[in-house]
Design an enzyme around this catalytic site. Sequence first.
Site, PDB file in Angstrom:
ATOM      1  N   HIS A 266       0.815  -1.220   0.000  1.00 32.21           N
ATOM      2  CA  HIS A 266       0.000   0.000   0.000  1.00 32.21           C
ATOM      3  C   HIS A 266       0.850   1.271   0.000  1.00 32.21           C
ATOM      4  CE1 HIS A 266      -4.142  -1.636   0.678  1.00 32.21           C
ATOM      5  NE2 HIS A 266      -3.435  -2.699   1.005  1.00 32.21           N
ATOM      6  N   ASP A 327      -1.227  -5.185   5.518  1.00 28.62           N
ATOM      7  CA  ASP A 327      -2.207  -6.017   4.824  1.00 28.62           C
ATOM      8  C   ASP A 327      -1.889  -6.130   3.327  1.00 28.62           C
ATOM      9  OD1 ASP A 327      -2.723  -3.248   4.822  1.00 28.62           O
ATOM     10  OD2 ASP A 327      -4.739  -3.597   4.043  1.00 28.62           O
ATOM     11  N   GLU A 328      -2.443  -7.182   2.716  1.00 26.51           N
ATOM     12  CA  GLU A 328      -2.483  -7.346   1.260  1.00 26.51           C
ATOM     13  C   GLU A 328      -1.136  -7.157   0.553  1.00 26.51           C
ATOM     14  OE1 GLU A 328      -7.076  -6.040   0.477  1.00 26.51           O
ATOM     15  OE2 GLU A 328      -5.614  -4.424   0.549  1.00 26.51           O
ATOM     16  N   VAL A 329      -0.208  -8.032   0.831  1.00 24.56           N
ATOM     17  CA  VAL A 329       1.110  -7.910   0.204  1.00 24.56           C
ATOM     18  C   VAL A 329       1.453  -9.054  -0.758  1.00 24.56           C
ATOM     19  CG1 VAL A 329       2.192  -6.506   2.005  1.00 24.56           C
ATOM     20  CG2 VAL A 329       2.141  -8.996   2.243  1.00 24.56           C
TER      21      VAL A 329
END
Lengths: 548, 548
Positions: A266, A327-329
């Site tokens: 992000h 998050d979300e890597v």
Amino acid sequence: MQIFLLCTIFFTFFITINAWYYGRAEPNAWTTGGVWPLPWQITYFPGNHTVNPSLFRLQAKTPGCDIIDKAIQRYRTLAFPGFNAATYQGDQGTLTSIIINVASSCPTGVPTFDMDESYSLSVTSANGIGIIQANQVWGALRAIETFSHLVFLPKDNVYMVRTANVTDKARFPWRGIMVDTSRHFIPVGTLLQNLDLMAQNKMNVFHWHIVDSEAFPYPSIRYPDITAKGAYSPKHQYTVDDVKKVIDYARLRGIRVVAEFDTPGHTGSWGYGVPNLVSQCYDSNGKPSILPNILDPTLQANLDFLKGFFGEALQMFPDEYMHFGGDEVLEDMTDCWYNNPQVRARMQQLGVGSDTGKLLNYYWQKFFDIIDSVRNGTKKIVWQEVLDQNVPQENTIAHVWKGSTLSEVYSEMYNVTKAGHYAILSSCWYLNYIKYGADWGYVNEENMRDRGMYYQCDPQGFPGDQTQKAAIWGEFVDATNLIDRLWPRASAVAERLWSDPALTQSADAAWPRLHEFRCRLVYRGFRVQTINDPDYCPYEWDEKYQEL
Amino acid sequence: MQIFLLCTIFFTFFITINAWYYGRAEPNAWTTGGVWPLPWQITYFPGNHTVNPSLFRLQAKTPGCDIIDKAIQRYRTLAFPGFNAATYQGDQGTLTSIIINVASSCPTGVPTFDMDESYSLSVTSANGIGIIQANQVWGALRAIETFSHLVFLPKDNVYMVRTANVTDKARFPWRGIMVDTSRHFIPVGTLLQNLDLMAQNKMNVFHWHIVDSEAFPYPSIRYPDITAKGAYSPKHQYTVDDVKKVIDYARLRGIRVVAEFDTPGHTGSWGYGVPNLVSQCYDSNGKPSILPNILDPTLQANLDFLKGFFGEALQMFPDEYMHFGGDEVLEDMTDCWYNNPQVRARMQQLGVGSDTGKLLNYYWQKFFDIIDSVRNGTKKIVWQEVLDQNVPQENTIAHVWKGSTLSEVYSEMYNVTKAGHYAILSSCWYLNYIKYGADWGYVNEENMRDRGMYYQCDPQGFPGDQTQKAAIWGEFVDATNLIDRLWPRASAVAERLWSDPALTQSADAAWPRLHEFRCRLVYRGFRVQTINDPDYCPYEWDEKYQEL
């Protein structure tokens, strides 16, 4: 007395829910002086006080504390919305003042995790003087808000106060709202209005998701380019003064500001102003794929940057806690680490081979060392997958956002706390569960209106022992810029996180009080959405217009 | 030239949708001067005008018509939001005025169904004088709005105007928005703000669903009790002056006000002030069941009341059309007619036996006779089930609200128009299709975001011949009081109902213009929601706050 209280609630509910069911909600708002969120103990006595807002005074027993003095000023208006001194025709008031008595001294710093928000409030005295008693100013702030809910208007410009004794405290020490200012920039005035609404709902943590892939509105002094190039435009940046104003405005309302700088994913917007901070991404054929959105931890320069950057950020945000995302890597780890030849070469040198999982571990190890080196003792929050991925975990707090049904949520909570972590629960309280109609809480499974699970969800609703359950806090997540949608949905969560769960099991029972509270907020000047369909408030919101 | 236009649209879309997809919407708002809804013909030429808002004038060729004169006043601000004369540093402007030339005389009455909204607009002249040409004032109003969209801000307090020729007209003569003021009372200021937004979206019918089962805010002079007892409270009533103000405000903006008095069902609130108007309801065992909510047509007194009531209402609302509802009566017909012994006895006397269907037919026959007797020529709109139920149909207009998928909607439209009726379509455009995120139009079936069907639905999308298709009009339905949710969703419908369908097939192509238009409305001072996620406007909405 509790039986009496329960009967009162039930009776009120019985009348109003029936009125509502048959299409005509009675204007219970402003005629009952009900309190939201429900205090742990409240006893109403027969007979109400009259009050003359011109003469009535909230008075600090020990004046000179800015937090109390300014609250007294604010509540002159907040407690008596619509008051018109010129046309006032009421009496002198049987309630003339409330003395605010705080045991400990005035804090000069911001509120902290262990802030004491308990208080007692009595407006039963025959001499017309009520009393607020609190250990700390934070409890006094909550007491003043509660007092303002006891006020009601039997008719226009006439104010009365319920005769009541209240003993109250917070159920959870962390009652937060997350607001994302990256995807949509939110100007300062709107953030401050949101802090007002939070305080009036007794919420105490503003989780400021200040930057993300899309934009970087956070003002770095040490790295001006990261802001200049990362923000949408010069109009879409906060100034250092803006950040200070938000923190101070929050402090005066007993609200902590916990910033989130989401890493290592992000971070697309970070890369515009810092060369090589995020790595280029490729598909398995070596062709450019997604936009860069993950930090490259294989370059020492980037670790140095993080040290400089967070050295500044941790000074800007004095709260002991900071949120570091995580998050979300997964997709980025493949495309921008594994598929990037330069990164992969440096991975070999670092001794992690081609294992991006090991590189992620390396990142968090280095990162947490950096954080400890620039401000030792910083409490670190990360989104739950950081812990799911088995990266270093000591003393980190898991922010749980997974699970889309109550049972899934409860199972996530069970697992996280079983593993010994403190946890912030948000899964139930994403604004994207928004629905048409009244969606803040549902009555029962059979009810034809699905009114959503905002109210229904209990952070301690999962099976587990008391130690596990004690490790839970709660937070509402708004990832849009639609703060007008947030309220009064977040109010439902506010009660869930403040009040005695034994007294707040049912959205049905909560409904009349929430309706009244929503009407109170509207009359205070906040454009807060309706909670029922149909319903009405004694004083409705209207828009200004020009006759032309 | 059309190819050039299409290429421009495609290119703009290509840049912006990509920017959006990768997370950074460029600030195309205020830099393109795009028009919403899209004109039938618009040709842009190279080079832009400069304009000095202090010196620029919209000028009526024949002054003295209130509709034009007041529009000229309004657009001084609307066309140049944020203008600050004191700090203006631009030039004198290459565009100095626009002459407004209207062929026909100034109407003293309200706009009518056959209003001519076509116009041409030219701002290409080298002498700095643009021209608006319209047959009627209504076209001139639309032209002025279009002109205001050609204005953009290359930087703060600097205004430019696209050089363009426009020839434009409405696709459908009826482009409405229904607002329900019964379930939630909507104060007048909010209704007027909504009229402003309608005009700025070139919509021309305000369908005022003014009363319903829940409440009766309509002010009857002849029957004061129906209002006094039927409204939620004295604060939840319109005055006659309020109604006149709404009609006049709408007239000045080229908007018709079509009132709906829903009968014979949905009349619960009528009954509080008029004894015996609605009949008591029983279950099949003779026990009281649902609340009374249907007129009792078996009493002559009630028919007399309707004559008196509508004699007044049809004077209050001068539009040739009125909406008489007629939806959702089946349960009431059983419980409150069939199961009511007195009503059933009188049904025998009327010669309809025990057949409630026949009584319904009797009602509509009598009712339409009454309407014709008090104002001959009144055009009657009813919800589609009135026609489904085979009640007298001559010249009534069907309001179609059934169908929850595009194909169901199209099949409803086919059937209604096949039967020879004019029809108003609303099925696609209920606000309760609201979703989280961007829900005004979807890109394609494969797109992971379901963005709803507001934009996708075409009122003539069903298979059928041209005569059938020509009988269709369109209307957006808001049955909440959340006018801030309505926009910009209703804007999607506005383009669908105004523009050339050949040029407005795709929500993707519409996106950049709608984004720009939404930002324009925000800067004009309307709190209109975002259409994308993420995105930003050059000038964002903010709330006012007090430092305390």
